[in-house]
Design a protein around this motif. Structure first.
Motif, mmCIF file in Angstrom:
data_model
loop_
_atom_site.group_PDB
_atom_site.id
_atom_site.type_symbol
_atom_site.label_atom_id
_atom_site.label_comp_id
_atom_site.label_asym_id
_atom_site.label_seq_id
_atom_site.Cartn_x
_atom_site.Cartn_y
_atom_site.Cartn_z
ATOM 1 N N UNK A 287 1.406 4.026 -9.530
ATOM 2 C CA UNK A 287 2.097 2.731 -9.707
ATOM 3 C C UNK A 287 2.824 2.306 -8.428
ATOM 4 N N UNK A 288 3.463 3.247 -7.751
ATOM 5 C CA UNK A 288 4.204 2.886 -6.532
ATOM 6 C C UNK A 288 3.254 2.376 -5.450
ATOM 7 N N UNK A 289 2.058 2.914 -5.405
ATOM 8 C CA UNK A 289 1.071 2.430 -4.421
ATOM 9 C C UNK A 289 0.545 1.054 -4.795
ATOM 10 N N UNK A 290 0.391 0.804 -6.092
ATOM 11 C CA UNK A 290 -0.030 -0.535 -6.540
ATOM 12 C C UNK A 290 1.025 -1.559 -6.147
ATOM 13 N N UNK A 291 2.294 -1.210 -6.374
ATOM 14 C CA UNK A 291 3.381 -2.133 -6.013
ATOM 15 C C UNK A 291 3.345 -2.431 -4.513
ATOM 16 N N UNK A 292 3.154 -1.410 -3.706
ATOM 17 C CA UNK A 292 3.078 -1.630 -2.256
ATOM 18 C C UNK A 292 1.947 -2.610 -1.922
ATOM 19 N N UNK A 293 0.758 -2.359 -2.459
ATOM 20 C CA UNK A 293 -0.381 -3.228 -2.132
ATOM 21 C C UNK A 293 -0.177 -4.648 -2.661
ATOM 22 N N UNK A 294 0.572 -4.770 -3.750
ATOM 23 C CA UNK A 294 0.838 -6.098 -4.329
ATOM 24 C C UNK A 294 1.917 -6.850 -3.564
ATOM 25 N N UNK A 295 2.673 -6.135 -2.761
ATOM 26 C CA UNK A 295 3.856 -6.735 -2.125
ATOM 27 C C UNK A 295 3.533 -7.293 -0.734
ATOM 28 N N UNK A 296 4.478 -8.048 -0.207
ATOM 29 C CA UNK A 296 4.295 -8.609 1.135
ATOM 30 C C UNK A 296 4.323 -7.540 2.221
ATOM 31 N N UNK A 297 4.783 -6.337 1.896
ATOM 32 C CA UNK A 297 4.697 -5.245 2.868
ATOM 33 C C UNK A 297 3.244 -4.991 3.267
ATOM 34 N N UNK A 298 2.325 -5.361 2.373
ATOM 35 C CA UNK A 298 0.888 -5.157 2.636
ATOM 36 C C UNK A 298 0.214 -6.491 2.965
ATOM 37 N N UNK A 299 0.981 -7.399 3.595
ATOM 38 C CA UNK A 299 0.502 -8.785 3.784
ATOM 39 C C UNK A 299 -0.780 -8.892 4.603
ATOM 40 N N UNK A 300 -1.081 -7.881 5.445
ATOM 41 C CA UNK A 300 -2.296 -7.956 6.265
ATOM 42 C C UNK A 300 -3.353 -6.951 5.784
ATOM 43 N N UNK A 301 -3.196 -6.509 4.537
ATOM 44 C CA UNK A 301 -4.132 -5.528 3.962
ATOM 45 C C UNK A 301 -4.964 -6.222 2.888
ATOM 46 N N UNK A 302 -6.262 -6.329 3.117
ATOM 47 C CA UNK A 302 -7.154 -6.822 2.056
ATOM 48 C C UNK A 302 -8.513 -6.165 2.219
ATOM 49 N N UNK A 303 -9.172 -5.929 1.086
ATOM 50 C CA UNK A 303 -10.460 -5.238 1.107
ATOM 51 C C UNK A 303 -10.327 -3.739 1.303
ATOM 52 N N UNK A 304 -9.117 -3.237 1.169
ATOM 53 C CA UNK A 304 -8.879 -1.808 1.412
ATOM 54 C C UNK A 304 -8.860 -1.018 0.102
ATOM 55 N N UNK A 305 -9.061 0.288 0.242
ATOM 56 C CA UNK A 305 -8.944 1.190 -0.912
ATOM 57 C C UNK A 305 -8.028 2.337 -0.514
ATOM 58 N N UNK A 306 -7.063 2.620 -1.363
ATOM 59 C CA UNK A 306 -6.081 3.665 -1.056
ATOM 60 C C UNK A 306 -6.269 4.835 -2.014
ATOM 61 N N UNK A 307 -6.694 5.978 -1.477
ATOM 62 C CA UNK A 307 -6.799 7.191 -2.287
ATOM 63 C C UNK A 307 -5.393 7.672 -2.650
#
Ligand SMILES: NC(=O)C1=CN([C@@H]2O[C@H](COP(=O)(O)OP(=O)(O)OC[C@H]3O[C@@H](n4cnc5c(N)ncnc54)[C@H](OP(=O)(O)O)[C@@H]3O)[C@@H](O)[C@H]2O)C=CC1
Ligand SMILES: C[C@H](O)[C@@H]1OC(=O)[C@H](O)[C@@H]1O
Length: 260
Positions: free
Chosen positions: A230-250
């Protein structure tokens, strides 16, 4: 807070990883639409499970609504968006998480088991993502979609021949949607959990030897907890990950890389 005043839809939010995602979104400031289904024999009492998720979200001072619906049906995604807009005015985040994994041998796999698994895990992710993306495009303020894929997108399972292709498909769906939706400011990523202790694998991991095997093979020395994902989902959903798209996080404690 990472998701302050955002509105999130979480599919499969009554239990396990989805429950943790829904509560983590609220902890980070989001109002949440929680989807669940409960169409199986073990589902008796699911209503109380979803009520508990709502209570936990409200305890964080955020609003929550629970929406029943089978994600395998195209209408469910549309309904989830309508409920979100009616209750909270918009949709900023989708956690496409609902999934099933009915363990079954390959050679005698009934078509119905294959079709149900593909219907929920892959078609469901497609339909919900499409419905949410249409709404996000109309809003014109971008958005973030995070799908729960799996380590199983990358490695096989002898009793999961119907399941692992759906998780590879979900990963691929996010990659292609990143391209299709990037021009609208909508980011699309996936998390790939390893072995997380939930209802999904409780029976499988009741086998002491199998559980001990995983614990030995995972470099961090323990099975995952829903909150780890869940904490990783929140990170990817947040603006902290604003330049991350098309990525997969193990999110697997190192399980995937541990060959020897
Ligand atoms: N546990 C693990 O080790 C891993 C899990 N995953 C993935 O994580 C996701 C969540 O799994 P997990 O939390 O473990 O599983 P759980 O069985 O604990 O929870 C599954 C959730 O999905 C919901 N759901 C099931 N079918 C449908 C449907 N047709 N429509 C809407 N909701 C549905 C369930 O609702 P209800 O309560 O109403 O039945 C429940 O909320 C899945 O996509 C799974 O593939 C990926 C890697 C590892
Ligand atoms: C249900 C399984 O234990 C679990 O699901 C996955 O996606 C992981 O690969 C685990 O096998």
């Amino acid at each position: 807070m990472l998701l302050e005043n955002k509105v999130a839809i979480v599919t499969g939010g009554s239990r396990g990883i989805g429950h943790a995602i829904a509560v983590a979104c609220a902890r980070e400031g989001a109002d949440v639409v929680i989807n669940y289904w409960g169409d199986n024999d073990a589902s008796y009492g699911r209503r109380s499970a979803i009520d508990e998720v709502v209570r936990e979200i409200e305890a964080h001072g955020r609003r929550a609504i629970a929406v029943e619906g089978n994600v395998a049906l195209p209408q469910t995604g549309i309904d989830l968006v309508s409920h979100a807009v009616e209750a909270f005015g918009k949709v900023d985040v989708l956690a496409s998480n609902a999934g099933i994994c009915p363990f079954h041998a390959f050679l005698d796999m009934p078509p119905s088991v294959l079709e149900r698994t593909v219907g929920v895990n892959l078609n469901g992710a497609f339909y919900v993502t499409q419905a949410v993306a249409r709404q996000m495009k109309e809003q014109g303020t971008g958005g973030a979609i995070v799908a729960t894929s799996s380590i199983s997108a990358l490695v096989g399972g002898g009793m999961q021949t119907h399941y692992t292709p759906t998780k590879a498909g979900v990963h691929s769906l996010m990659q292609s949607c990143a391209i299709a939706l990037g021009p609208f400011g909508i980011r699309c990523n996936s998390v790939m959990p390893g072995t997380i202790a939930t209802d999904l694998n409780a029976e499988d991991l009741a086998d002491e030897d199998k559980r001990a095997y995983f614990e030995r093979r995972i470099p961090l020395g323990r099975l995952g907890a829903p909150e780890d994902v869940a904490d990783c989902v929140v990170f990817l959903a947040s603006d902290r990950a604003r330049y991350v798209t098309g990525a997969a996080l193990l999110v697997d404690g190192g399980l995937f890389v541990n060959l020897q």
